[in-house]
Design a protein around this motif. Structure first.
Motif, PDB file in Angstrom:
ATOM      1  N   UNK A  47       7.536   3.776  -6.592  1.00  0.00           N
ATOM      2  CA  UNK A  47       6.208   3.794  -6.964  1.00  0.00           C
ATOM      3  C   UNK A  47       5.351   4.079  -5.749  1.00  0.00           C
ATOM      4  N   UNK A  48       5.834   3.420  -4.725  1.00  0.00           N
ATOM      5  CA  UNK A  48       5.048   3.486  -3.322  1.00  0.00           C
ATOM      6  C   UNK A  48       5.405   4.563  -2.496  1.00  0.00           C
ATOM      7  N   UNK A  49       6.540   4.864  -2.213  1.00  0.00           N
ATOM      8  CA  UNK A  49       7.128   5.518  -1.363  1.00  0.00           C
ATOM      9  C   UNK A  49       8.241   6.714  -1.412  1.00  0.00           C
ATOM     10  N   UNK A  50       8.145   7.060  -2.730  1.00  0.00           N
ATOM     11  CA  UNK A  50       9.379   7.877  -3.117  1.00  0.00           C
ATOM     12  C   UNK A  50       9.247   9.291  -2.434  1.00  0.00           C
ATOM     13  N   UNK A  90       0.721  -1.169  -0.207  1.00  0.00           N
ATOM     14  CA  UNK A  90       0.001  -0.020   0.171  1.00  0.00           C
ATOM     15  C   UNK A  90       0.911   1.382  -0.047  1.00  0.00           C
ATOM     16  N   UNK A  91       0.634   2.253  -1.015  1.00  0.00           N
ATOM     17  CA  UNK A  91       1.504   3.363  -1.014  1.00  0.00           C
ATOM     18  C   UNK A  91       1.137   4.297   0.163  1.00  0.00           C
ATOM     19  N   UNK A 108      11.747   1.812   2.494  1.00  0.00           N
ATOM     20  CA  UNK A 108      12.917   1.768   1.470  1.00  0.00           C
ATOM     21  C   UNK A 108      12.400   2.346   0.150  1.00  0.00           C
ATOM     22  N   UNK A 109      12.245   3.795  -0.036  1.00  0.00           N
ATOM     23  CA  UNK A 109      11.786   4.339  -1.390  1.00  0.00           C
ATOM     24  C   UNK A 109      12.573   4.090  -2.526  1.00  0.00           C
ATOM     25  N   UNK A 110      13.762   3.700  -2.207  1.00  0.00           N
ATOM     26  CA  UNK A 110      14.882   3.456  -3.330  1.00  0.00           C
ATOM     27  C   UNK A 110      14.355   2.236  -3.923  1.00  0.00           C
ATOM     28  N   UNK A 111      13.823   1.214  -3.211  1.00  0.00           N
ATOM     29  CA  UNK A 111      13.595  -0.010  -4.003  1.00  0.00           C
ATOM     30  C   UNK A 111      12.045  -0.176  -4.342  1.00  0.00           C
ATOM     31  N   UNK A 112      11.186   0.802  -3.492  1.00  0.00           N
ATOM     32  CA  UNK A 112       9.497   0.768  -3.791  1.00  0.00           C
ATOM     33  C   UNK A 112       9.405   2.289  -4.301  1.00  0.00           C
TER      34      UNK A 112
END
Ligand SMILES: NC(=O)c1ccc[n+]([C@@H]2O[C@H](COP(=O)([O-])OP(=O)(O)OC[C@H]3O[C@@H](n4cnc5c(N)ncnc54)[C@H](O)[C@@H]3O)[C@@H](O)[C@H]2O)c1
Length: 437
Positions: A312-315, A265-266, A306-310
């Motif tokens: 689209x969800x957490x940048x 979930x973003x 982990x915005x660098x891995x996800x």
């Protein structure tokens, strides 16, 4: 079964010295006294109430943690500490206003017998405080030597077999690693030369660790994680952990965030604000102390999401943390979280959390557990950063080459697997194929 680690028995008394006999410390001390007398239960303490599953689920082996590993008994703990105020623990607990007078009065004599040793303190690092019970010294090395003398004298007077020191003093101003923190030689030179980068808390850490005594930092300020103190810990065999106990809002954050992430979930924003009226809140009203707390509170979400891995969800999460000093609430903090989340096809949703918590009630069992587990670590020959105790901290100390683990559930698994490893029990991976093969 693997070979168990050699752990010295928890024989004799354990001296627990707390730096700062304020709300957290007195709630811990009074709580342990009340529990010893059978007036109350150690709710919130993993060492006292937790169990640990061993072997297969079909084995039905789940002993209590304190039966599984040799921990000091509550009856064998002797408390002491330092503070800049002269109040004994009974007076300080009354002032903190966390526990009811009716409870405190039942343990009054025992509490009042704990009087603070004179503190190493400098207003430069905690602007909102000033007190009379201070040490004088020709330089910071001299002050450290006086603390060592205090620790040794306490150990002797109270016939302690082992000691633990925990910083539960006020949050100091925000500092970053300076040249004098880079090596033990530089730190020792800095102590003699009164280097301003060595805050009071670091002088206590230096004193404890130089004696090989386990040391924890319950506050967010820079402490035993600096290379100089790690070098010292490796030399003297002292286990250390910190920073900043994970209570209140951050505890809830590290419970909710892994759940959102588990379901992909973003999150676009997380706004946290709270009101707090105790002395801690007053100290945090100073922007320089608040900055230390803010840094500690903000790091958890980044590491969990982990915005660098996800991306689209957490940048682009907008993460805001506010603490407002509001005297009428005392130690009873109220926190509000507004979390802007999004689901399937990007459709937005919101989650609101309103937590009416009691700060020191959540913190006290952590202080107890950390003291007991650090003592266990010392007896098991574990030195330096104890990453398995990350479970208890907002900004867990970690080796420089790895990122800290913030997910509460991974932290708990790490903690319990460490206990299984110490006792030579099989680690639990939750693979579970054997039940179906
Ligand atoms: N209560 C919580 O849930 C919680 C959670 C995480 C971290 N903490 C941290 O724990 C620390 C203690 O919190 P508290 O609520 O007990 O605060 P508090 O203000 O009630 O107690 C802190 C005590 O430390 C003393 N002190 C300050 N500098 C000192 C020094 N150099 N030497 C000796 N004593 C010193 C103060 O006089 C005070 O009595 C704070 O840094 C706080 O941010 C608390």
């Amino acid at each position: 079964m693997a070979t168990p680690v050699d752990i010295a028995p928890a024989r004799g008394k354990l001296g627990v010295l707390l730096v700062g006999l304020g709300a957290v410390s007195t709630t811990t001390i009074a709580g342990v006294m009340a529990i010893r007398k059978g007036f109350a239960k150690p709710i919130g303490s993993l060492t006292q109430m937790g169990t640990i599953r061993l072997g297969k689920r079909t084995d039905n082996r789940s002993p209590g943690i304190r039966e599984f590993v040799p921990l000091a008994e509550l009856n064998d703990i002797v408390f002491g500490g330092w503070d800049i105020f002269n109040d004994n623990c009974y007076e300080a607990a009354k002032h903190a206003g966390v526990l009811e007078e009716k409870l405190l009065d039942q343990i009054k004599d025992e509490l009042a017998a704990i009087t603070p040793m004179p503190a190493v303190f400098d207003r430069h690092y905690v602007k909102r405080l000033d007190g009379p019970n201070l040490k004088k010294g020709k330089n910071k090395k001299d002050l450290a030597d006086q603390l060592v003398a205090d620790i040794r004298a306490f150990k002797k007077t109270h016939h302690c077999d082992r000691m633990v020191v925990i910083w539960a003093g006020s949050t100091e101003i925000f500092t970053t690693e300076a040249p004098c923190h880079k090596s033990l030689a530089a730190l020792e030179q800095g102590l003699v030369e009164n280097d301003p980068a060595i805050a009071s808390s670091m002088i206590y850490a230096y004193a404890a660790i130089s004696e090989g005594i386990p040391y924890a930092n319950a506050a967010p300020n820079l402490s035993a994680e600096v290379p100089a103190l790690q070098e010292l810990a490796a030399k003297t065999g002292a286990p250390v952990c910190g920073n900043d106990m994970k209570t209140g809002q951050t505890l809830i954050k590290t419970i909710v965030a892994p759940g959102l992430k588990a379901r992909m979930i973003g999150v676009s924003g997380w706004y946290s604000t709270n009101i707090l009226g105790n002395r801690d809140g007053e100290v945090l009203d100073d922007p320089e102390s608040f900055k230390t707390k803010e840094e500690s509170k903000k790091s958890a979400l980044d590491y969990i999401f982990q915005p660098h891995i996800y991306p689209d969800l957490y940048k682009d999460i907008s993460h805001v943390v506010r603490i407002n000093y509001y005297p009428p609430r005392g130690d009873n903090k109220e926190g509000w979280d507004n979390i802007d989340i999004f689901g399937w096809l990007g459709y937005p949703m919101q989650l609101k959390i309103n937590f009416l918590c009691r700060d020191s009630i959540l913190a006290a069992p952590i202080v107890l557990d950390v003291a007991l587990f650090l003592d266990l670590a010392k007896r098991a020959g574990m030195k330096g950063i104890q990453e398995w105790l990350s479970f208890y901290f907002k900004a867990p100390m970690h080796a420089p080459e790895i990122y800290p683990e913030h997910d509460l559930f991974i932290q708990l698994m790490k903690l319990k697997n460490t206990l299984r490893y110490l006792k030579g029990e099989e680690l639990i991976t939750h693979l579970g194929r054997e039940y179906y093969d």
